[in-house]
Design a protein around this motif. Structure first.
Motif, PDB file in Angstrom:
ATOM      1  N   GLY A   1      49.417  50.866  40.341  1.00  0.00           N
ATOM      2  CA  GLY A   1      49.011  50.508  38.542  1.00  0.00           C
ATOM      3  C   GLY A   1      49.766  51.321  38.194  1.00  0.00           C
ATOM      4  N   THR A   2      50.392  50.994  36.976  1.00  0.00           N
ATOM      5  CA  THR A   2      50.886  51.759  35.662  1.00  0.00           C
ATOM      6  C   THR A   2      49.329  51.831  34.534  1.00  0.00           C
ATOM      7  N   ASN A   3      48.271  51.079  35.030  1.00  0.00           N
ATOM      8  CA  ASN A   3      47.667  51.404  33.867  1.00  0.00           C
ATOM      9  C   ASN A   3      46.797  51.528  33.914  1.00  0.00           C
ATOM     10  N   GLY A   4      46.355  52.161  34.825  1.00  0.00           N
ATOM     11  CA  GLY A   4      44.601  52.857  35.289  1.00  0.00           C
ATOM     12  C   GLY A   4      43.416  51.634  35.799  1.00  0.00           C
ATOM     13  N   CYS A   5      44.317  49.988  36.557  1.00  0.00           N
ATOM     14  CA  CYS A   5      43.619  48.756  37.148  1.00  0.00           C
ATOM     15  C   CYS A   5      43.945  49.462  37.864  1.00  0.00           C
ATOM     16  N   ASP A   6      42.900  48.581  38.829  1.00  0.00           N
ATOM     17  CA  ASP A   6      42.347  48.894  40.606  1.00  0.00           C
ATOM     18  C   ASP A   6      43.628  48.206  41.264  1.00  0.00           C
ATOM     19  N   THR A   7      44.903  48.921  42.096  1.00  0.00           N
ATOM     20  CA  THR A   7      45.717  47.962  42.825  1.00  0.00           C
ATOM     21  C   THR A   7      44.974  48.273  43.980  1.00  0.00           C
ATOM     22  N   SER A   8      44.223  48.170  44.679  1.00  0.00           N
ATOM     23  CA  SER A   8      43.587  49.447  46.223  1.00  0.00           C
ATOM     24  C   SER A   8      43.350  47.505  46.624  1.00  0.00           C
ATOM     25  N   GLY A   9      43.346  46.714  46.359  1.00  0.00           N
ATOM     26  CA  GLY A   9      43.174  45.438  46.738  1.00  0.00           C
ATOM     27  C   GLY A   9      41.507  45.365  48.031  1.00  0.00           C
ATOM     28  N   ALA A  10      40.920  45.798  47.881  1.00  0.00           N
ATOM     29  CA  ALA A  10      39.706  45.912  47.904  1.00  0.00           C
ATOM     30  C   ALA A  10      38.935  44.605  49.116  1.00  0.00           C
ATOM     31  N   LEU A  11      38.478  44.925  49.180  1.00  0.00           N
ATOM     32  CA  LEU A  11      37.879  43.404  50.823  1.00  0.00           C
ATOM     33  C   LEU A  11      36.439  43.389  50.071  1.00  0.00           C
ATOM     34  N   ALA A  12      35.946  44.000  49.202  1.00  0.00           N
ATOM     35  CA  ALA A  12      34.534  43.474  49.052  1.00  0.00           C
ATOM     36  C   ALA A  12      34.993  43.237  47.512  1.00  0.00           C
ATOM     37  N   TYR A  13      34.507  42.620  46.465  1.00  0.00           N
ATOM     38  CA  TYR A  13      34.097  42.781  45.050  1.00  0.00           C
ATOM     39  C   TYR A  13      32.230  42.973  44.129  1.00  0.00           C
ATOM     40  N   HIS A  14      32.709  43.586  43.229  1.00  0.00           N
ATOM     41  CA  HIS A  14      31.238  44.295  42.766  1.00  0.00           C
ATOM     42  C   HIS A  14      31.053  43.348  41.170  1.00  0.00           C
ATOM     43  N   GLY A  15      32.361  42.872  41.173  1.00  0.00           N
ATOM     44  CA  GLY A  15      32.000  42.129  39.005  1.00  0.00           C
ATOM     45  C   GLY A  15      32.734  43.558  38.842  1.00  0.00           C
ATOM     46  N   GLU A  16      32.470  44.570  38.689  1.00  0.00           N
ATOM     47  CA  GLU A  16      33.166  45.825  38.074  1.00  0.00           C
ATOM     48  C   GLU A  16      34.578  46.002  38.537  1.00  0.00           C
ATOM     49  N   ASN A  17      34.987  45.711  39.785  1.00  0.00           N
ATOM     50  CA  ASN A  17      35.885  46.249  40.297  1.00  0.00           C
ATOM     51  C   ASN A  17      36.803  45.160  40.719  1.00  0.00           C
ATOM     52  N   MET A  18      35.794  43.546  40.840  1.00  0.00           N
ATOM     53  CA  MET A  18      36.696  42.811  40.075  1.00  0.00           C
ATOM     54  C   MET A  18      37.502  42.506  39.228  1.00  0.00           C
ATOM     55  N   LEU A  19      36.926  43.018  38.046  1.00  0.00           N
ATOM     56  CA  LEU A  19      37.600  42.518  36.796  1.00  0.00           C
ATOM     57  C   LEU A  19      39.179  43.889  36.462  1.00  0.00           C
ATOM     58  N   ALA A  20      38.417  44.964  36.730  1.00  0.00           N
ATOM     59  CA  ALA A  20      39.180  45.786  37.272  1.00  0.00           C
ATOM     60  C   ALA A  20      41.104  45.956  38.636  1.00  0.00           C
ATOM     61  N   GLN A  21      41.062  44.554  38.363  1.00  0.00           N
ATOM     62  CA  GLN A  21      41.912  44.327  39.628  1.00  0.00           C
ATOM     63  C   GLN A  21      42.760  44.427  38.943  1.00  0.00           C
ATOM     64  N   GLN A  22      44.324  44.429  38.824  1.00  0.00           N
ATOM     65  CA  GLN A  22      45.230  44.200  37.953  1.00  0.00           C
ATOM     66  C   GLN A  22      45.903  42.911  37.674  1.00  0.00           C
ATOM     67  N   GLY A  23      46.058  42.433  36.460  1.00  0.00           N
ATOM     68  CA  GLY A  23      45.952  40.914  35.678  1.00  0.00           C
ATOM     69  C   GLY A  23      44.535  39.963  35.763  1.00  0.00           C
ATOM     70  N   VAL A  24      43.356  40.749  36.285  1.00  0.00           N
ATOM     71  CA  VAL A  24      42.526  39.596  36.710  1.00  0.00           C
ATOM     72  C   VAL A  24      41.711  39.367  35.314  1.00  0.00           C
ATOM     73  N   MET A  25      42.192  40.490  33.816  1.00  0.00           N
ATOM     74  CA  MET A  25      41.382  40.867  32.472  1.00  0.00           C
ATOM     75  C   MET A  25      41.776  39.326  32.179  1.00  0.00           C
ATOM     76  N   GLU A  26      43.008  39.741  32.309  1.00  0.00           N
ATOM     77  CA  GLU A  26      43.879  38.143  31.389  1.00  0.00           C
ATOM     78  C   GLU A  26      43.657  36.636  31.603  1.00  0.00           C
ATOM     79  N   GLU A  27      43.274  36.693  32.841  1.00  0.00           N
ATOM     80  CA  GLU A  27      42.720  35.262  33.161  1.00  0.00           C
ATOM     81  C   GLU A  27      41.058  35.190  33.169  1.00  0.00           C
TER      82      GLU A  27
END
Lengths: 608, 159
Positions: free
Chosen positions: B63-89
């Motif tokens: 990502g060019t804006n510091g969001c997470d784009t690693s495509g993690a297999l598991a989420y725990h809130g923080e990293n979910m929200l930091a997925q690119q484009g997720v915050m908007e949704e």
């Protein structure tokens, strides 16, 4: 006592014989062939051997062409407990241990990476995802397919599911001609990837405006186990990507066939794997349990717009530009729920217009202000777009037609064959309205006064009407490459031609008017220059009535060498069920010296 | 290198720690990037063959804006929200009061199905304090969510 020993010895010898016996047939086992991706005559290339060239995928050096040698190498390397090879090929291990009855050998418990991955990978349900084609993009017009693995519970939704995608990897440095060439004929390596499904929702439904169809498959636990274990074997394995047959959809078909090798999924020969046909093949073989429609952001906006009055539409447009519109009397006069709808429309519109690239401060501020307005007004439920007919229920993608008619004084008979896919007067259920996507459309005609002759060949014929409204202002376009006939002087000549154009269209209920500016370059035997060029205009109207489709079209072209040509036509298409249609047409066509009127009636049969 | 990245693309990043803390200060509402393919020929072919331009690690573009784009297999809130484009949704769902992104956030935070209705309602009611300003970052949104949850007796048990 001695008797017992003899019995034991016999049993041991017997089981060794049994193992030997089953081993001898194993290389021909459908599942073993599926695990090695052996082409069993389903496509042209590589028949009788593995599709995979990557040596990392085999334990024997001739494994790609010798399933028996590969089998023996696998038995040898996977048999020892704690075998490293097991951790690379857990599905093959599962197959061999079941077939050869390997028990109590520790299984895969020593494969820490694999065990951890398996724990994290969802596998409670499997769905086939079909992002449909999107308006105005030629490259997406055949759609795409991928797999989704769900964690299970309906109430959890699918945002945390995983997407399994097969795609080509396109290099960064090549020029555009090479891109297109390699993309079409092959030359790009293809890999499987495993990414969050929400990324796919973002890419297709949010960025590219493609509706997504989610088909839940009825795989049982053991079948899903084959799939997931085999996915692990496919990580960083290189396939060739071929656009027509060995593409995203075909590779998924292979994966699904692995789960049920006894199914008839791979039995018929497949020239070209059109994604929607993959969906249909799965449906016909009994894999599809249910389907769900996920509209794109553009469809969501359209659904909102439909609920607004003209005044509300203007307010929504104003609001998307300036949040202060919410303080105007006109806005405040609306009922609270109407305010909510207007604010949501304004937000959806702003979002759609800024769906790509970096968001500016101004747009960020307006977006948040609009969401606050949405938040302050009472929510309105059930504003989801209406679910259209599933693409799997559309007409067949191949078509043949028989036509009889007259042109001027002379009667004719015509045969037509079309490899793919849809024209805008075919039954629209399951397809995009106002779109034509034809490849290899051939018409041969025998007229009373002439020999059998080629009437028309479309190599590619793509037309796209993208309706405009207050909110959305797309440009419609068309492109056609092939051979056709037109009057030059007194005679109809075959021309080799390329034409295209841009224009505008609208949707007024079931009626779509359109107008294009057109350009054409052609080669014919009547004109001196090798290539004649022309410019002109094309206009018409489509009518999607419930029971039939009708079209009026008029086109004129003015050639550089002062020649002219024109056509005007009226066509009626009457579908009879999903596989047949009757089409009637009247057309006037002509040039500088001569014009004739053609009447024709065809029977069209859609299949495959 | 290539193979490793590819393996990661298929495997996700469940192994090992992530290189960057997801949702760092660069990942915010104000500078949200919606990544598409750029360049017409590249885009055309990438769509035709359903792949991507650039390298082989599709699904892992940085990502060019510091969001997470690693495509993690598991989420725990923080990293979910930091997925690119997720915050908007998530923002849109909170503003409206329901939606798939908000559901997914609640799942990733471990909120039990029976409490998700309450979670959504609470988020809906506190939307303007959670998305407090236009340059709010994913980190700040997450900590605002947690503090809103702390003042709710049911949700406090999750925060």
């Amino acid at each position: 006592m001695k008797g017992i020993f003899t019995l034991l010895a016999l049993l041991v010898a017997g089981s060794a014989v049994a193992a030997q016996a089953s081993e001898s047939g194993l290389a021909d086992h459908p599942r073993w062939k599926a695990l090695l991706h052996i082409n069993q005559g389903t496509t042209w290339r590589y028949q009788g051997r593995s599709y995979v060239d990557d040596p990392d995928f085999f334990l024997h050096e001739d494994g790609a062409t010798e399933p028996q040698a590969e089998l023996e190498a696998n038995i040898e390397q996977l048999r020892p407990p704690e075998s490293e090879a097991r951790c690379r090929f857990p599905a093959r291990y599962r197959f061999l241990s079941q077939q050869l009855d390997w028990t109590d050998d520790g299984g895969l418990s020593h494969c820490a990476d694999y065990v951890e991955w398996r724990k994290a990978m969802p596998q409670a349900r499997v769905a086939l995802i079909f992002p449909a084609s999107y308006l105005n993009s030629p490259s997406s017009m055949f759609g795409h397919t991928l797999l989704r693995l769900d964690r299970g519970n309906d109430e959890d939704g699918v945002w945390l599911s995983r997407a399994i995608n097969f795609g080509a990897t396109v290099g960064g440095e090549e020029n555009s001609i090479l891109y297109i060439y390699k993309g079409l004929v092959g030359g790009y390596p293809g890999y499987f990837s495993n990414v969050p499904y929400m990324n796919k929702i973002r890419d297709y439904a949010h960025l590219e405006n493609r509706d997504m169809w989610e088909y839940q498959l009825n795989l049982n636990e053991s079948e899903r186990e084959w799939l997931v274990a085999h996915l692990w074997e496919l990580q960083d394995i290189r396939f060739d990507y071929l656009f027509l047959d060995e593409n995203c959809s075909f590779r998924l078909l292979e994966l699904i066939a692995l789960t049920r090798p006894e199914s008839d999924l791979m039995d018929s020969f497949r020239i070209a794997e059109i994604p929607v046909n993959t969906v249909r093949a799965l449906d016909e073989s009994g894999f599809i349990e249910s389907s769900k429609y996920r509209p794109s952001k553009a469809k969501e906006l359209d659904a909102l717009i439909q609920r607004l009055s003209e005044v509300e539409k203007d307010l929504a447009l104003g609001l998307s530009q300036e949040e202060r519109v919410s303080e105007t009397e006109a806005f405040q006069a609306l009922a609270p729920k109407r305010r909510h709808l207007v604010a949501r429309t304004a937000y959806a519109y702003l979002r759609l217009n800024n769906r790509e690239g970096e968001r500016t401060q101004d747009v960020a501020a307006r977006s948040l202000a609009l969401l606050r307005l949405v938040n302050r007004t009472p929510s309105v439920k059930e504003i989801e777009p209406e679910r259209p007919v599933s693409p799997k229920k559309g007409h067949g993608t191949k078509m043949i037609a028989a036509t009889g008619g007259t042109m001027g004084e002379s009667g004719f008979g015509e045969f037509q064959a079309r490899l793919s896919y849809h024209d805008w007067l075919d039954a629209p259920a399951g397809f995009l309205k106002g779109a034509t996507i034809e490849a290899f459309n051939l018409q041969v005609r025998k007229a009373e006064s002439d020999d059998l002759a080629l009437e028309r060949l479309d190599v590619v014929n793509v037309r796209s009407l993208a309706p405009r409204n207050q909110f959305r202002k797309p440009v419609s376009w068309f492109v056609n490459v092939g051979l056709d006939r037109r009057f030059i002087g007194n005679k109809r000549h075959l021309t080799r031609q390329v034409q295209g154009g841009g224009g505008l269209s609208w949707a007024l209920g079931p009626v779509m008017p359109y107008a294009y500016a057109t350009g054409r370059a052609e080669n014919n035997s009547a004109h001196d220059p090798f290539v004649s060029t022309a410019a002109g205009a094309k206009t018409g109207i489509l009518w999607y009535a419930g029971a039939f489709q009708a079209g009026l079209d008029a086109e004129g072209l003015y050639y550089q060498n002062d020649d002219v040509s024109f056509t005007a036509s009226a066509t009626l298409n009457l579908p009879l069920g999903s596989d047949h249609a009757i089409r009637a047409s009247i057309e006037r066509e002509g040039g500088r010296e001569r014009a004739e009127t053609e009447f024709s009636l065809s029977w069209r049969y859609y299949f495959d | 290198m290539k193979k490793t990245l590819l393996a990661l693309a298929l495997v996700g990043t469940s192994f090992g720690a992530q290189a960057n803390a997801p949702g760092g200060p660069g990942c915010g509402w104000g500078n949200m990037v919606f990544e598409g393919q750029s360049g017409m020929p590249v885009h055309l072919v990438a769509t035709i063959v359903n792949g991507t331009s650039g390298n082989k690690t599709f699904g892992m573009t940085s990502g060019t804006n510091g969001c997470d784009t690693s495509g993690a297999l598991a989420y725990h809130g923080e990293n979910m929200l930091a997925q690119q484009g997720v915050m908007e949704e998530v923002a849109q769902d909170m503003a409206v009061g329901d939606g798939e992104a908000l559901t997914a956030l609640s799942v990733s935070m471990g909120i039990a199905p029976e409490d998700r209705g309450r979670f959504k309602q609470t988020m809906h009611e506190n939307f303007s304090s959670i998305f407090s300003q236009e340059d709010v970052t994913a980190d700040e949104v997450m900590s605002n969510i947690r503090s809103v949850m702390k003042s709710d007796e049911t949700l406090a048990t999750y925060s």
